[in-house]
Design a protein around this motif. Structure first.
Motif, PDB file in Angstrom:
ATOM      1  N   ILE A   4       0.856  -1.192   0.000  1.00 21.19           N
ATOM      2  CA  ILE A   4       0.000   0.000   0.000  1.00 21.19           C
ATOM      3  C   ILE A   4       0.890   1.241   0.000  1.00 21.19           C
ATOM      4  CG2 ILE A   4      -1.826   1.258   1.207  1.00 21.19           C
ATOM      5  CD1 ILE A   4      -2.756  -1.380   2.424  1.00 21.19           C
ATOM      6  N   ILE A   5       0.695   2.092  -1.018  1.00 22.16           N
ATOM      7  CA  ILE A   5       1.515   3.303  -1.163  1.00 22.16           C
ATOM      8  C   ILE A   5       0.603   4.524  -1.203  1.00 22.16           C
ATOM      9  CG2 ILE A   5       3.183   4.534  -2.615  1.00 22.16           C
ATOM     10  CD1 ILE A   5       4.041   1.805  -3.761  1.00 22.16           C
ATOM     11  N   ALA A   6       0.808   5.459  -0.283  1.00 24.40           N
ATOM     12  CA  ALA A   6       0.073   6.727  -0.301  1.00 24.40           C
ATOM     13  C   ALA A   6       0.876   7.745  -1.105  1.00 24.40           C
ATOM     14  CB  ALA A   6      -0.144   7.227   1.125  1.00 24.40           C
ATOM     15  N   ILE A   7       0.170   8.556  -1.892  1.00 25.92           N
ATOM     16  CA  ILE A   7       0.807   9.677  -2.593  1.00 25.92           C
ATOM     17  C   ILE A   7       0.393  10.927  -1.818  1.00 25.92           C
ATOM     18  CG2 ILE A   7       1.150  10.808  -4.828  1.00 25.92           C
ATOM     19  CD1 ILE A   7       1.572   7.859  -5.182  1.00 25.92           C
ATOM     20  N   ALA A   8       1.329  11.602  -1.174  1.00 25.76           N
ATOM     21  CA  ALA A   8       0.931  12.678  -0.251  1.00 25.76           C
ATOM     22  C   ALA A   8       1.834  13.898  -0.350  1.00 25.76           C
ATOM     23  CB  ALA A   8       0.946  12.153   1.188  1.00 25.76           C
ATOM     24  N   ALA A 137      -4.772   7.596   5.418  1.00 19.95           N
ATOM     25  CA  ALA A 137      -3.995   7.040   4.297  1.00 19.95           C
ATOM     26  C   ALA A 137      -2.581   6.675   4.747  1.00 19.95           C
ATOM     27  CB  ALA A 137      -3.948   8.040   3.142  1.00 19.95           C
ATOM     28  N   LEU A 138      -1.952   7.556   5.534  1.00 18.55           N
ATOM     29  CA  LEU A 138      -0.575   7.303   6.006  1.00 18.55           C
ATOM     30  C   LEU A 138      -0.536   6.160   7.017  1.00 18.55           C
ATOM     31  CD1 LEU A 138       0.692  10.999   6.388  1.00 18.55           C
ATOM     32  CD2 LEU A 138       1.278   9.371   4.566  1.00 18.55           C
ATOM     33  N   THR A 139      -1.597   6.018   7.798  1.00 14.07           N
ATOM     34  CA  THR A 139      -1.671   4.916   8.771  1.00 14.07           C
ATOM     35  C   THR A 139      -1.880   3.580   8.058  1.00 14.07           C
ATOM     36  OG1 THR A 139      -2.540   6.424  10.445  1.00 14.07           O
ATOM     37  CG2 THR A 139      -2.863   4.096  10.851  1.00 14.07           C
ATOM     38  N   ALA A 140      -2.614   3.627   6.949  1.00 18.03           N
ATOM     39  CA  ALA A 140      -2.891   2.388   6.188  1.00 18.03           C
ATOM     40  C   ALA A 140      -1.701   1.962   5.321  1.00 18.03           C
ATOM     41  CB  ALA A 140      -4.111   2.601   5.291  1.00 18.03           C
ATOM     42  N   ALA A 141      -0.834   2.927   4.970  1.00 17.43           N
ATOM     43  CA  ALA A 141       0.188   2.683   3.947  1.00 17.43           C
ATOM     44  C   ALA A 141       1.436   1.985   4.498  1.00 17.43           C
ATOM     45  CB  ALA A 141       0.590   4.004   3.303  1.00 17.43           C
ATOM     46  N   ASP A 142       2.103   1.260   3.605  1.00 15.75           N
ATOM     47  CA  ASP A 142       3.435   0.722   3.905  1.00 15.75           C
ATOM     48  C   ASP A 142       4.496   1.778   3.610  1.00 15.75           C
ATOM     49  OD1 ASP A 142       2.561  -2.008   4.477  1.00 15.75           O
ATOM     50  OD2 ASP A 142       2.066  -2.085   2.348  1.00 15.75           O
ATOM     51  N   SER A 143       4.188   2.649   2.638  1.00 12.93           N
ATOM     52  CA  SER A 143       5.158   3.683   2.270  1.00 12.93           C
ATOM     53  C   SER A 143       4.437   4.864   1.635  1.00 12.93           C
ATOM     54  CB  SER A 143       6.204   3.113   1.296  1.00 12.93           C
ATOM     55  OG  SER A 143       5.599   2.759   0.078  1.00 12.93           O
ATOM     56  N   VAL A 144       5.185   5.954   1.461  1.00 12.35           N
ATOM     57  CA  VAL A 144       4.604   7.170   0.891  1.00 12.35           C
ATOM     58  C   VAL A 144       5.514   7.717  -0.202  1.00 12.35           C
ATOM     59  CG1 VAL A 144       5.550   8.547   2.809  1.00 12.35           C
ATOM     60  CG2 VAL A 144       3.728   9.505   1.430  1.00 12.35           C
ATOM     61  N   ILE A 145       4.896   8.125  -1.309  1.00  8.35           N
ATOM     62  CA  ILE A 145       5.605   8.838  -2.372  1.00  8.35           C
ATOM     63  C   ILE A 145       5.242  10.317  -2.235  1.00  8.35           C
ATOM     64  CG2 ILE A 145       5.725   9.251  -4.873  1.00  8.35           C
ATOM     65  CD1 ILE A 145       5.348   6.236  -5.295  1.00  8.35           C
ATOM     66  N   ILE A 146       6.265  11.178  -2.221  1.00 10.01           N
ATOM     67  CA  ILE A 146       6.041  12.621  -2.062  1.00 10.01           C
ATOM     68  C   ILE A 146       6.383  13.325  -3.374  1.00 10.01           C
ATOM     69  CG2 ILE A 146       6.702  14.691  -0.770  1.00 10.01           C
ATOM     70  CD1 ILE A 146       7.662  12.758   1.503  1.00 10.01           C
ATOM     71  N   ASP A 177       7.344   3.752   5.582  1.00 12.57           N
ATOM     72  CA  ASP A 177       8.615   4.158   4.952  1.00 12.57           C
ATOM     73  C   ASP A 177       8.351   5.314   3.992  1.00 12.57           C
ATOM     74  OD1 ASP A 177      10.572   2.491   5.873  1.00 12.57           O
ATOM     75  OD2 ASP A 177      10.187   0.930   4.387  1.00 12.57           O
ATOM     76  N   ILE A 178       9.382   6.068   3.681  1.00 14.59           N
ATOM     77  CA  ILE A 178       9.270   6.985   2.537  1.00 14.59           C
ATOM     78  C   ILE A 178       9.758   6.212   1.314  1.00 14.59           C
ATOM     79  CG2 ILE A 178      10.112   9.117   1.483  1.00 14.59           C
ATOM     80  CD1 ILE A 178      10.162  10.350   4.293  1.00 14.59           C
ATOM     81  N   GLU A 179       8.838   5.931   0.402  1.00 14.65           N
ATOM     82  CA  GLU A 179       9.170   5.180  -0.821  1.00 14.65           C
ATOM     83  C   GLU A 179      10.117   6.013  -1.683  1.00 14.65           C
ATOM     84  OE1 GLU A 179       9.153   1.825  -2.920  1.00 14.65           O
ATOM     85  OE2 GLU A 179       7.607   1.994  -1.392  1.00 14.65           O
ATOM     86  N   GLY A 180       9.844   7.311  -1.716  1.00 21.62           N
ATOM     87  CA  GLY A 180      10.722   8.182  -2.492  1.00 21.62           C
ATOM     88  C   GLY A 180      10.090   9.534  -2.734  1.00 21.62           C
ATOM     89  N   MET A 181      10.934  10.500  -3.086  1.00 18.82           N
ATOM     90  CA  MET A 181      10.476  11.823  -3.483  1.00 18.82           C
ATOM     91  C   MET A 181      10.520  11.876  -5.001  1.00 18.82           C
ATOM     92  SD  MET A 181      12.127  14.176  -0.568  1.00 18.82           S
ATOM     93  CE  MET A 181      11.676  13.836   1.139  1.00 18.82           C
TER      94      MET A 181
END
Length: 256
Positions: A4-8, A137-146, A177-181
């Motif tokens: 699960i990846i959030a875009i935030a 979304a951030l609580t549900a996610a494994d990582s986030v793309i910024i 995790d932060i997946e990446g910027m």
């Protein structure tokens, strides 16, 4: 089990929905099974994939309110290998309605838990705010793309977002995790664009994706036709950028 990846990013206009829609579509084209969750009351990801949001009454609002389970509101195959849980303007009221719920930060996580093993990737498009829906979304996610646009105020507000991510890690989701910027809206002709790329890479080094999303008229046009960029113009620079991003994401996760 699906990732699960959030875009935030709480800044508007940075290419968040464009990234959510087109990365999800690109992963689908590369034969990954993908679910896009539209968690933005503006519902641009839904309309951008050709869904009539007035005619589509059930989606993210209903699962956050516990009126439906996630399976019941999924729209199948809006694009090859891509399903969606759509949004609607009524989602705007959910923050007030959730406030007294003792599990308010975990509602989306709990809803997605029962379906995550059916997908390789679940992409969540979030609103341009750091409110309760984005927190879900951030609580549900494994990582986030910024996404970070290559413009003058690019790094403004980024500290606030990183602090929010840190708080979520401490309080609700230690595995986030932060997946990446992701650098977006890049124009190689502009000195400023190149300066922003340099600055972001200097500050964040390995956290920045190699793929950069370039300014592209076709990317802006595609949503008005209810299509992702690959369906709209597979040869465009925008389509190639998002396919490259999808390749990079898959490679990164397979190496892990």
């Amino acid at each position: 089990m699906g990732k699960i990846i959030a875009i935030a990013n709480q800044k508007g206009g940075v290419g968040k929905t464009t990234t959510a829609v087109n990365l999800a579509a690109a992963l689908g084209v590369l034969e990954k099974k993908v679910l896009l969750v539209d968690a933005d009351p503006q519902a641009n990801a839904s309309s951008g994939l050709g869904i009539d949001i007035e005619e589509q009454p059930e989606g993210t609002y209903e699962i956050l309110e516990g009126l439906k389970n996630a399976r019941e509101v999924i729209i199948k195959e809006v694009s090859p290998n891509l399903d969606i849980i759509p949004s609607h303007i009524n989602l705007v009221g959910v923050e007030i309605e959730m406030v007294d719920n003792p599990n308010r930060e975990y509602l989306l996580k709990n809803a997605l838990e029962e379906i995550r093993d059916q997908y390789d990737y679940i992409i969540i498009d979030t609103a341009p705010s750091l409110g309760l829906i984005t927190l879900n979304a951030l609580t549900a996610a494994d990582s986030v793309i910024i996404p970070i646009q290559c413009e003058y105020f690019a790094l403004e507000g980024l500290g606030k977002l990183l602090n929010t991510i840190k708080s979520v890690q401490e309080l609700h989701n230690p595995d986030l995790d932060i997946e990446g910027m992701l650098l977006t809206m890049y124009d190689s002709r502009l000195k400023l664009s190149n300066q922003v790329v340099e600055e972001v890479k200097k500050h964040f080094e390995d956290m920045v994706f190699d793929t950069i999303i370039q300014r592209n008229v076709r990317l802006s046009e595609a949503p008005s036709f209810g299509e992702n960029i690959i369906e709209y113009d597979a040869d465009s620079r925008g389509a190639i950028n998002y396919l490259n991003l999808a390749h990079e994401l898959i490679k990164k996760n397979e190496e892990k």
